[in-house]
Design an enzyme around this catalytic site. Structure first.
Site, PDB file in Angstrom:
ATOM      1  N   HIS A  78       0.803  -1.229  -0.072  1.00  0.00           N
ATOM      2  CA  HIS A  78       0.068  -0.047  -0.024  1.00  0.00           C
ATOM      3  C   HIS A  78       0.805   1.205   0.032  1.00  0.00           C
ATOM      4  O   HIS A  78       2.006   1.194   0.612  1.00  0.00           O
ATOM      5  CB  HIS A  78      -0.613  -0.131   1.039  1.00  0.00           C
ATOM      6  N   ASP A 135      -7.813  -5.774   0.279  1.00  0.00           N
ATOM      7  CA  ASP A 135      -8.395  -6.617  -1.029  1.00  0.00           C
ATOM      8  C   ASP A 135      -7.991  -8.102  -0.492  1.00  0.00           C
ATOM      9  O   ASP A 135      -8.352  -9.097  -1.499  1.00  0.00           O
ATOM     10  CB  ASP A 135      -7.787  -5.910  -2.138  1.00  0.00           C
TER      11      ASP A 135
HETATM   12  N1  CMC Z   1       3.771  -7.696  -4.768  1.00  0.00           N
HETATM   13  C1  CMC Z   1       5.194  -7.561  -4.908  1.00  0.00           C
HETATM   14  N2  CMC Z   1       6.353  -6.492  -4.616  1.00  0.00           N
HETATM   15  C2  CMC Z   1       5.412  -5.367  -4.214  1.00  0.00           C
HETATM   16  C3  CMC Z   1       4.163  -5.454  -4.075  1.00  0.00           C
HETATM   17  C4  CMC Z   1       3.277  -6.520  -4.219  1.00  0.00           C
HETATM   18  N3  CMC Z   1       2.050  -6.703  -4.052  1.00  0.00           N
HETATM   19  N4  CMC Z   1       3.654  -4.073  -3.813  1.00  0.00           N
HETATM   20  C5  CMC Z   1       4.672  -3.407  -3.927  1.00  0.00           C
HETATM   21  N5  CMC Z   1       5.766  -4.199  -4.143  1.00  0.00           N
HETATM   22  C6  CMC Z   1       7.367  -3.875  -4.351  1.00  0.00           C
HETATM   23  C7  CMC Z   1       7.465  -2.789  -5.345  1.00  0.00           C
HETATM   24  O1  CMC Z   1       7.922  -3.758  -6.738  1.00  0.00           O
HETATM   25  C8  CMC Z   1       8.780  -1.872  -4.960  1.00  0.00           C
HETATM   26  O2  CMC Z   1       9.894  -2.749  -5.036  1.00  0.00           O
HETATM   27  P1  CMC Z   1      11.203  -2.062  -5.178  1.00  0.00           P
HETATM   28  O3  CMC Z   1      11.471  -1.108  -4.046  1.00  0.00           O
HETATM   29  O4  CMC Z   1      12.297  -3.045  -5.308  1.00  0.00           O
HETATM   30  O5  CMC Z   1      11.025  -1.419  -6.797  1.00  0.00           O
HETATM   31  C9  CMC Z   1       8.273  -1.862  -3.424  1.00  0.00           C
HETATM   32  O6  CMC Z   1       7.420  -2.799  -3.224  1.00  0.00           O
HETATM   33  C10 CMC Z   1       7.389  -0.552  -3.532  1.00  0.00           C
HETATM   34  O7  CMC Z   1       6.305  -0.521  -4.013  1.00  0.00           O
HETATM   35  P2  CMC Z   1       5.845   0.636  -4.967  1.00  0.00           P
HETATM   36  O8  CMC Z   1       5.373   0.083  -6.326  1.00  0.00           O
HETATM   37  O9  CMC Z   1       6.814   1.536  -5.049  1.00  0.00           O
HETATM   38  O10 CMC Z   1       4.594   1.218  -4.100  1.00  0.00           O
HETATM   39  P3  CMC Z   1       3.428   2.098  -4.563  1.00  0.00           P
HETATM   40  O11 CMC Z   1       3.256   3.072  -3.379  1.00  0.00           O
HETATM   41  O12 CMC Z   1       3.593   2.860  -5.711  1.00  0.00           O
HETATM   42  O13 CMC Z   1       2.264   1.029  -4.841  1.00  0.00           O
HETATM   43  C11 CMC Z   1       0.472  -0.479  -4.575  1.00  0.00           C
HETATM   44  C12 CMC Z   1       1.191   0.589  -4.266  1.00  0.00           C
HETATM   45  C13 CMC Z   1      -0.955  -0.791  -3.905  1.00  0.00           C
HETATM   46  C14 CMC Z   1       0.025  -0.170  -6.067  1.00  0.00           C
HETATM   47  C15 CMC Z   1       1.162  -1.703  -4.785  1.00  0.00           C
HETATM   48  O14 CMC Z   1       1.603  -2.387  -3.523  1.00  0.00           O
HETATM   49  C16 CMC Z   1       0.554  -2.702  -5.553  1.00  0.00           C
HETATM   50  O15 CMC Z   1       0.645  -3.020  -6.782  1.00  0.00           O
HETATM   51  N6  CMC Z   1      -0.057  -3.847  -4.773  1.00  0.00           N
HETATM   52  C17 CMC Z   1      -0.888  -4.964  -5.169  1.00  0.00           C
HETATM   53  C18 CMC Z   1      -2.000  -4.389  -5.906  1.00  0.00           C
HETATM   54  C19 CMC Z   1      -3.042  -4.244  -4.614  1.00  0.00           C
HETATM   55  O16 CMC Z   1      -3.420  -4.994  -3.934  1.00  0.00           O
HETATM   56  N7  CMC Z   1      -3.809  -2.932  -4.820  1.00  0.00           N
HETATM   57  C20 CMC Z   1      -4.758  -2.658  -3.599  1.00  0.00           C
HETATM   58  C21 CMC Z   1      -4.232  -1.577  -2.905  1.00  0.00           C
HETATM   59  S1  CMC Z   1      -5.243  -1.236  -1.609  1.00  0.00           S
HETATM   60  C22 CMC Z   1      -7.102  -0.999  -1.795  1.00  0.00           C
HETATM   61  C23 CMC Z   1      -7.235  -0.069  -2.816  1.00  0.00           C
HETATM   62  O17 CMC Z   1      -6.485   0.912  -3.063  1.00  0.00           O
HETATM   63  O18 CMC Z   1      -8.185  -0.293  -3.652  1.00  0.00           O
END
Ligand code: CMC
Length: 436
Positions: A313, A371
């Site tokens: 998140h 989720d």
């Molecule tokens: N699985 C594997 N790696 C992950 C995940 C995941 N679910 N989420 C983040 N990471 C890694 C990402 O690759 C990055 O790694 P590195 O630093 O090596 O590049 C690090 O963790 C930081 O992630 P980020 O992508 O910079 O974080 P963000 O704040 O931009 O993204 C997110 C947040 C929710 C989009 C992301 O965690 C994600 O795609 N999660 C899976 C989808 C999900 O469950 N979404 C629901 C969010 S909560 C409810 C809602 O909003 O509707």
């Protein structure tokens, strides 16, 4: 907004004069540096794609402490609301800022119930969709189409219009989601029953048929109501910011909420519940719990493009409190339905356990989000996977509309208009087509 005692000073290494910027304090949470005059003072913009360090507005509705894993609606912890209140009370709280007493709750619930039907013409609009259309495609269309049916509540600058459109949207979303489901199932639409609770009525519209009496199961009714509470608002997330930006042009509330529905659909946001359940089903097909290690290796491999859906998140760097409550609800529902040994629940627990111990997830502070378990509950209730995000949109509508109305009432509100760092071609002349 309250000015902080300190101010920020921005200085430049090229000798340009430094500028002082005011700092404001909220009631809790990080202070903000006010950069609104920065361009006028320096000729420079700030650069923050993805809003990693930018507060886009002031708001008094929802507060998240991502490090603590705390979520407050109007100051009340989500754990207390989920246990002591129902969704109608939560809607009242988000919209008006206070929890209603008995009489206030009855009056508000009646006001919402009075608007549960949709214009009869809506079903003909729905008929234009393919039967296998994704429910979120249908919802984006139907919610936008509401503005064509309720002309008396489309003026966003009129407080009465804002109030009536808020009530209409909260009241009609369950009807529209249930209609989208019935249409895909080829079953007749069920009209709302206003003597039922908000969640009970939704179950009736979803699962009843004209052939038999339908009795609402109170355990499922309570679980659904809790799902609605947990999804009701989440401060300036992508879809809420979309609603605010869309509404900032002065468009009507139905159009702004339709924009929110469209944004929510994406798998990084609300679409994660559907994506998470599909992921669990895929792992189950591969061999279930025995294959968890193999799957995790794919997740950790940056070249695989595989993510652990329902994890991570932008704001929470601790366990999402909604995920904890959702896991409890999941256990309650599975027990009540005699599904304690649900293989997907076991699989989800195994994934969570490994993830919480694995360095990759620990270092990045990746925890289950709302989720992760919501799909398992919804699937047990009998809701098709493709409908999960539509149910999220139903529940989030109150948050969207509360945030939209807050923005319109904010004296500092302006049309949202970000700037850019231009990296394209500088001015050049068009050559005649034969010379290009
Ligand atoms: N699985 C594997 N790696 C992950 C995940 C995941 N679910 N989420 C983040 N990471 C890694 C990402 O690759 C990055 O790694 P590195 O630093 O090596 O590049 C690090 O963790 C930081 O992630 P980020 O992508 O910079 O974080 P963000 O704040 O931009 O993204 C997110 C947040 C929710 C989009 C992301 O965690 C994600 O795609 N999660 C899976 C989808 C999900 O469950 N979404 C629901 C969010 S909560 C409810 C809602 O909003 O509707």
């Amino acid at each position: 907004m309250k000015l902080a005692d300190n101010k920020a000073t921005m200085s430049f290494s090229n000798g340009a004069p430094s500028v002082d910027l005011p700092v404001y304090q909220g009631s809790v949470g990080p202070d903000v540096i006010d950069i609104r005059k920065l361009y006028a003072q320096t000729g420079m913009f700030t650069y923050d794609p993805g809003f990693l360090s930018t507060a886009s507005c002031q708001s008094a509705i929802t507060y998240i402490d991502g490090d603590k894993g705390e979520l407050l609606y109007r100051g009340y912890p989500i754990e207390q609301l989920a246990v002591n209140c129902d969704f109608m009370e939560t809607c009242h709280l988000l919209l008006y800022g206070n929890l209603p007493n008995e009489a206030g709750k009855a009056e508000f619930t009646k006001r919402v119930s009075n608007h549960t039907m949709v214009n009869e013409q809506m079903q003909f609009f729905l008929r234009g969709f393919r039967r296998d259309a994704h429910p979120m495609a249908i919802m984006t269309g139907l919610v936008g189409a509401l503005s064509a049916f309720y002309h008396d509540s489309t003026d966003i600058n009129n407080p009465e219009h804002r109030e009536i459109s808020a009530i209409r949207l909260i009241a009609k979303m369950p009807t529209l989601v249930a209609m989208a489901y019935k249409y895909s199932a080829g079953q007749p639409y069920m009209y709302p029953k206003n003597n039922l609770s908000y969640a009970g009525n939704f179950m009736h519209m979803m699962f009843a048929t004209p052939c038999e009496d339908y009795v609402v199961n109170p355990v499922i009714e309570r679980a659904l109501d809790r799902i609605f509470i947990l999804h009701a608002d989440h401060e300036q997330n992508a879809s809420t910011s979309t609603v605010r930006l869309c509404g900032s042009s002065g468009t009507n509330p139905f159009a702004a909420i339709a924009a929110g529905v469209a944004c929510l659909w994406g798998p990084s946001h609300g679409g994660a519940n559907e994506a998470c359940l599909n992921m669990l089903e895929d792992i189950q097909k591969m061999g279930g719990v025995a294959k968890v290690g193999e799957f995790m290796n794919q997740v950790k491999d940056k070249n695989s493009g595989v993510k652990l859906m329902g994890f991570g998140h932008r704001v929470y760097k601790n366990y999402d409190p909604r995920a904890k409550l959702m896991q409890e609800t999941c256990k309650e529902v599975l027990t009540a339905l005699g599904l304690e040994n649900d293989p997907l629940f076991k699989l989800a627990m195994a994934l969570e356990k490994i993830a919480l111990e694995d360095d990759y997830f620990v270092q990045r502070k990746l925890y289950p989000n709302v989720d992760f378990y919501s799909g398992i509950v919804q699937r047990a209730i009998g809701i098709p996977v493709s409908l999960f995000t539509a149910i999220f949109s139903l529940a989030r509508t109150v948050g969207w509309i509360a945030q939209l109305n807050e923005m319109i009432g904010d004296p500092e509100y302006k049309i949202g208009r970000p700037r850019q760092l231009f990296t394209g071609s500088v001015k050049r002349d068009v050559l005649p087509i034969a010379q290009r």
